[in-house]
Design a protein around this motif. Structure first.
Motif, mmCIF file in Angstrom:
data_model
loop_
_atom_site.group_PDB
_atom_site.id
_atom_site.type_symbol
_atom_site.label_atom_id
_atom_site.label_comp_id
_atom_site.label_asym_id
_atom_site.label_seq_id
_atom_site.Cartn_x
_atom_site.Cartn_y
_atom_site.Cartn_z
ATOM 1 N N GLU A 1 0.972 -1.048 -0.140
ATOM 2 C CA GLU A 1 -0.050 -0.129 -0.087
ATOM 3 C C GLU A 1 0.785 1.373 -0.073
ATOM 4 N N ALA A 2 1.976 1.315 0.777
ATOM 5 C CA ALA A 2 2.745 2.459 0.808
ATOM 6 C C ALA A 2 3.683 2.607 -0.357
ATOM 7 N N VAL A 3 4.051 1.268 -1.157
ATOM 8 C CA VAL A 3 4.612 1.413 -2.465
ATOM 9 C C VAL A 3 3.934 1.793 -3.344
ATOM 10 N N GLY A 4 2.482 1.352 -3.396
ATOM 11 C CA GLY A 4 1.531 1.735 -4.549
ATOM 12 C C GLY A 4 1.229 3.360 -4.500
ATOM 13 N N ALA A 5 0.963 3.815 -3.124
ATOM 14 C CA ALA A 5 0.694 5.216 -2.956
ATOM 15 C C ALA A 5 1.670 6.048 -3.399
ATOM 16 N N PHE A 6 3.172 5.917 -3.344
ATOM 17 C CA PHE A 6 4.238 6.357 -3.731
ATOM 18 C C PHE A 6 4.209 6.503 -5.179
ATOM 19 N N VAL A 7 3.863 5.481 -5.738
ATOM 20 C CA VAL A 7 4.091 5.340 -7.382
ATOM 21 C C VAL A 7 3.068 6.194 -7.861
ATOM 22 N N LEU A 8 1.703 6.136 -7.390
ATOM 23 C CA LEU A 8 0.339 6.831 -7.791
ATOM 24 C C LEU A 8 0.622 8.251 -7.666
ATOM 25 N N ARG A 9 1.217 8.724 -6.645
ATOM 26 C CA ARG A 9 1.456 10.230 -6.427
ATOM 27 C C ARG A 9 2.446 10.634 -7.350
ATOM 28 N N GLU A 10 3.412 10.008 -7.524
ATOM 29 C CA GLU A 10 4.673 10.376 -8.515
ATOM 30 C C GLU A 10 4.132 10.599 -9.912
ATOM 31 N N ALA A 11 3.271 9.279 -10.390
ATOM 32 C CA ALA A 11 2.771 9.249 -11.645
ATOM 33 C C ALA A 11 1.709 10.565 -12.016
#
Length: 729
Positions: free
Chosen positions: A541-551
C-alpha cells in the motif's frame, strides 16, 4: 563533470588567496579525467581481448563439436546393421534428418567401404546418393585419410570423450564455407566384426555462414557477427580467420566488439543489472505401497496395481509410480531431467466454472503433456493441478529447454470448457541430474524450488534450478528491511515511464508508470522480486501510493496525455482505496479521465465487496480500468462482456509469437474482436518489431506499447519519447 564544475567554482573563489591550491586542484581534476579516459580505454581493450580469445576458442572447437555430434549415431550396432542393409528410411531418420534437426548439420552422407555414397541428405531433406558429387572433391581426401588411420589402428584421438578416430577440415562447399567431418560407423558393443579401414563412414557438413553464425550470436552475444571471405577494414569491427588444415585461410568471422569503456564515457550511467528472485519452498514426499493380501482379489492383481500407480482422472502415472520409476532410472544413471509443473490460476477454473470443468481441464492438459514428451519419458499427475515429468537419457540442456518451451506454449492455447474458451498457463521448474543431485528427493526438491521461482517471476514460464536460488532464500528478510528503509529514505525508488502509442497515427497518447528500485548495495532490483515481498509483508500500500502520487504529479504537467499505473489486488481489497485515489487526484490536479489503473484478471474478477465498490467508485468519477497481461493466467473470452473494465492489455507472450505461431495471431484476433464487441479498448504489450506493429494494426489493436517505440525512461528523459512524430523505427 558535475564534481569538476563544483571544484572549479571553489578554485575561482580562492584564486587570489591561494593560487598554488588552484593549480593543485586543476592538476587533480585533469588527472581524474585522464584516469577515467585511461580506464575506459583499458576496459575496451580487455573486453576486446576477451571476445577475441572466446572467438578463437569457438573456432578451434567447431570441428570437434561436429565430430562429437556424429558419434551420437555412428558408434551404434544398429547403425552398422542398417547401413549394411541399405535401409534408406532408417538412415534418413537417424543419420540425416535427425542430425539436421537436433545438431543443425546442413548435409550428411553415408559412404560404403568402396567410398560409394549410399545415402545423402542436403537442402533440408533426403536426396539421391549421387548428390554426393557436389562435395566429393573436397570430402574424398578426408575419407581416404580416415581409412588410413583405421587400417594402421591409429587411436591417438580416442579418449574418454572421443570414441572413434575422425578426420575433419574446413572447405568451400557449393560456394559456401563449411566444416567437413568424417567418422566411421562402428559397433558400440564390439559384437559386429568389421575390417579396419573398410567400415562405412558418415560424412557431415556444417556451413559456417548459416544457422551456426546465428547460434554463435545468440550463445556468445557477438554483435553483428557474420562470415566474410576477406578481413573487414570497417571501423569498430574485428576479424578472426578460419584456417584449413593446410594452413590456408578459408575466410573470416567478423563482428562488432563490445566497447564498455566507450559506452561509459559517452553515457556516464551505470549498467543496470541484477535480476534476482527469492524462492523458498519445501516439499514432503510420502510413499504408500498398496498390497493385496486377499486371495479373493488375486485375479485382479494387475488391475489393482494399475489403479494404485495411476491417477484415475487422467490415467497418468501417479506419485507412487513416478517415485519408483525415477529411483530405478537414477540407479542406472538414465534420468537426465526432472520437471515439476503447476497450472496457473487453476483454482479460478474450479471456483467459477465448477469442478467438472476443472477435471476436464486437467484431463486435456495431461493429454497435451503426453503428446509433447518423447517416447520413454514419464509424465505423472502427483495431485491437484501438479504434474511431474522425467526426461530419460542424456538429453542436452537445449533439448530440455525446447521441451519446456513447448509445454508452456501448449498450456497457453485455449481450453474449451462448457462451451466457452478458457485460457490458463503453466509454470515449470527443472532440475538436471547429476548437476543438481543424484537422488529423487534432491532433484524434486530443487525442481520445486525452481517452480516457485517461475511462479513468482510472472507465471507461464519455466526455470532451471541454480544454486543461487537457495542463496536468495536467506536474503528475503534482509530485502524486506531494506525496502522499509528505502520508503523512509525516499531516494531509492524511482518511477520510469514507457510511452503508449496510438495505433492509428503512431502518436504518443500516454505513458505507463513503472517502478524501479536502485539499491545502494545490490544495484537495480527487479519489481518481479520486490513487489511479491511487498504484498506479503503489507508494504504494497505504501509502495503503491508512492507510485500513484509520482505518476499523477508528472501527468498533471502533460497536455492531453494519460498515465497508466499498476494496482495490486491487495490495494483494491482496502475499503478506502478509492478515496485515497481521489485525494491524490485532487492534490496533484490531474483529471480522473487522464488516469488508467491496470489490475490483474484475478482482481478484476474478484467478487469481494470492497473490490467491487472500489472499481465502481473509480469508474464513476472517470478513472479508466484496464486488465493487465491478459492471457497469462486464467482467461475466459466469454467473460469479457461482464468485466467491469474499460481496456484489455494483451500479454507480451502472445505478441512475441506473432507471425511465427498461427495460434498466437488467432488468439490476439479473437481477443480484439470480442473486446471491441463488448465496448472495450485493447493495448498490445511487448511490441519489438515492425512486423508485429503492422500485424497488430491490421488486426485492429487500439494502442501499442513496447521497446520498438521506447524503453521505460526516467521523467527527466521523457521529452525523448513525447514527440508527436514518434513512429516505429
Amino acid at each position: 563533470m558535475r564534481s569538476k564544475t563544483v571544484s572549479l567554482k571553489y578554485s575561482g573563489f580562492l584564486l587570489k588567496r591561494a593560487l598554488p591550491i588552484l593549480v593543485l586542484t586543476g592538476c587533480i581534476g585533469l588527472g581524474v579525467l585522464g584516469l577515467l579516459i585511461w580506464a575506459g580505454q583499458e576496459a575496451d581493450r580487455v573486453s576486446y581481448n576477451r571476445q577475441a580469445s572466446l572467438a578463437q576458442l569457438v573456432v578451434s572447437q567447431l570441428r570437434s563439436k561436429v565430430a562429437h555430434n556424429q558419434e551420437s549415431v555412428t558408434v551404434w550396432d544398429d547403425a552398422v546393421e542398417q547401413v549394411r542393409a541399405r535401409d534408406s528410411e532408417w538412415m534418413d531418420n537417424n543419420l540425416g534428418a535427425w542430425m539436421h534437426e537436433y545438431f543443425g548439420l546442413d548435409q550428411a552422407y553415408v559412404l560404403d567401404p568402396s567410398n560409394q555414397a549410399v545415402y545423402a541428405f542436403a537442402d533440408g531433406g533426403p536426396r539421391a546418393p549421387d548428390a554426393f558429387g557436389v562435395v566429393e572433391d573436397e570430402a574424398l581426401p578426408l575419407v581416404l585419410a580416415l581409412r588410413d588411420k583405421l587400417r594402421v589402428g591409429d587411436d591417438s584421438q580416442v579418449s574418454d570423450t572421443v570414441l572413434t578416430p575422425g578426420v575433419s577440415d574446413l572447405a568451400v562447399i557449393q560456394g559456401r564455407p563449411a566444416v567437413v567431418s568424417v567418422k566411421p560407423i562402428v559397433s558400440d558393443t564390439g559384437d559386429i566384426q568389421q575390417i579396419p579401414g573398410e567400415e562405412s563412414v558418415h560424412l557431415a557438413v556444417r556451413f559456417l555462414d548459416g544457422s551456426l553464425i546465428e547460434e554463435l550470436k545468440t550463445d556468445y552475444l557477438f554483435e553483428d557477427l557474420h562470415f566474410s571471405w576477406t578481413a573487414s577494414d570497417a571501423p569498430h569491427y574485428s576479424s578472426l580467420p578460419f584456417y584449413a588444415a593446410d594452413g590456408s585461410v578459408l575466410g573470416y568471422m567478423v563482428w562488432h566488439p563490445h566497447h564498455p569503456g566507450e559506452t561509459m564515457l559517452s553515457k556516464l550511467i551505470p549498467v543496470l543489472s541484477a535480476l534476482i528472485v527469492l524462492a523458498l519452498c519445501a516439499i514432503a514426499f510420502s510413499l504408500f505401497l498398496y498390497h493385496n493380501r486377499s486371495k479373493e482379489l488375486q485375479a485382479s492383481e494387475e488391475q489393482i496395481r494399475y489403479m494404485a500407480l495411476h491417477d484415475p482422472l487422467t490415467e497418468l502415472p501417479n506419485r507412487n509410480y513416478f517415485n519408483e520409476y525415477v529411483d530405478v532410472e537414477l540407479t542406472k544413471g538414465g534420468a537426465s531431467a526432472l520437471l515439476f509443473l503447476d497450472l496457473d490460476r487453476f483454482k479460478q477454473v474450479n471456483d467459477t466454472l465448477g469442478h467438472p470443468s476443472g477435471d476436464a481441464l486437467i484431463r486435456e492438459f495431461g493429454q497435451r503433456l503426453k503428446a509433447i514428451v518423447r517416447q520413454g519419458d514419464v509424465v505423472a499427475r502427483v495431485g491437484g493441478d501438479e504434474f511431474t515429468v522425467m526426461l530419460r537419457g542424456k538429453v542436452s540442456v537445449g533439448e530440455v529447454d525446447g521441451i519446456c518451451q513447448r509445454i508452456v506454449d501448449s498450456a497457453r492455447r485455449p481450453f474449451v470448457l462448457g462451451g466457452q474458451e478458457v485460457f490458463v498457463g503453466v509454470s515449470v521448474g527443472v532440475a538436471l541430474a547429476p548437476r543438481d543431485g543424484n537422488d529423487r528427493v534432491s532433484l524434486l526438491r530443487r525442481a520445486d524450488v525452481a517452480l516457485y521461482f517461475s511462479k513468482n517471476s510472472g507465471r507461464s514460464r519455466y526455470t532451471f534450478f541454480s544454486e543461487s536460488m537457495d542463496q536468495l532464500l536467506s536474503r528475503r528478510q534482509e530485502m524486506e528491511g531494506d525496502m522499509r528503509a528505502a520508503l523512509k529514505a525516499g531516494n531509492e525508488f524511482q518511477v520510469h515511464y514507457q510511452p503508449i502509442i496510438d495505433a492509428r497515427d503512431h502518436r504518443v497518447k500516454g505513458y505507463e508508470a513503472l517502478l524501479r528500485w536502485e539499491h545502494p548495495k545490490f544495484g537495480s532490483i527487479s519489481p518481479e522480486l520486490f513487489i511479491p515481498i511487498a504484498e506479503e509483508t503489507g508494504l504494497i500500500e505504501a509502495v503503491g501510493a508512492f507510485v500513484l502520487r509520482e505518476a499523477c504529479t508528472a501527468a498533471a504537467e502533460w497536455s492531453g496525455k494519460s498515465v497508466a499505473v499498476n494496482v495490486s489486488g491487495i490495494e483494491l481489497r482496502d475499503e478506502g482505496y478509492a478515496a485515497k485515489v481521489k485525494n491524490i487526484l485532487l492534490s496533484t490536479g490531474l483529471s480522473p479521465q487522464a488516469l488508467e489503473l491496470e489490475v490483474t484478471e484475478t482482481a478484476a474478477t474478484d467478487e469481494a465487496p470492497a473490490v467491487v465498490a472500489n472499481l465502481d467508485a473509480l469508474r464513476a468519477i472517470g478513472v479508466q480500468i484496464a486488465i493487465d497481461d491478459f492471457g497469462t493466467g486464467f482467461s475466459s473470452l466469454g467473460r469479457l462482456r461482464t468485466l467491469n473494465v474499460d481496456r484489455i492489455k494483451i500479454d507480451r507472450s502472445f505478441v512475441r509469437g506473432f507471425g511465427e505461431k498461427a495460434g498466437d495471431e488467432a488468439i490476439i484476433r479473437a481477443i480484439v474482436e470480442l473486446a471491441h464487441a463488448s465496448g472495450l479498448k485493447t493495448t498490445a504489450e511487448g511490441v519489438e518489431t515492425s512486423f508485429q506493429d503492422a500485424g497488430l494494426i491490421r488486426i485492429g489493436c487500439d494502442s501499442l506499447q513496447g521497446f520498438l517505440y521506447s524503453k521505460p525512461v526516467p521523467l527527466r528523459d521523457i521529452e525523448l519519447t513525447r514527440s508527436p512524430d514518434s513512429s516505429p523505427g
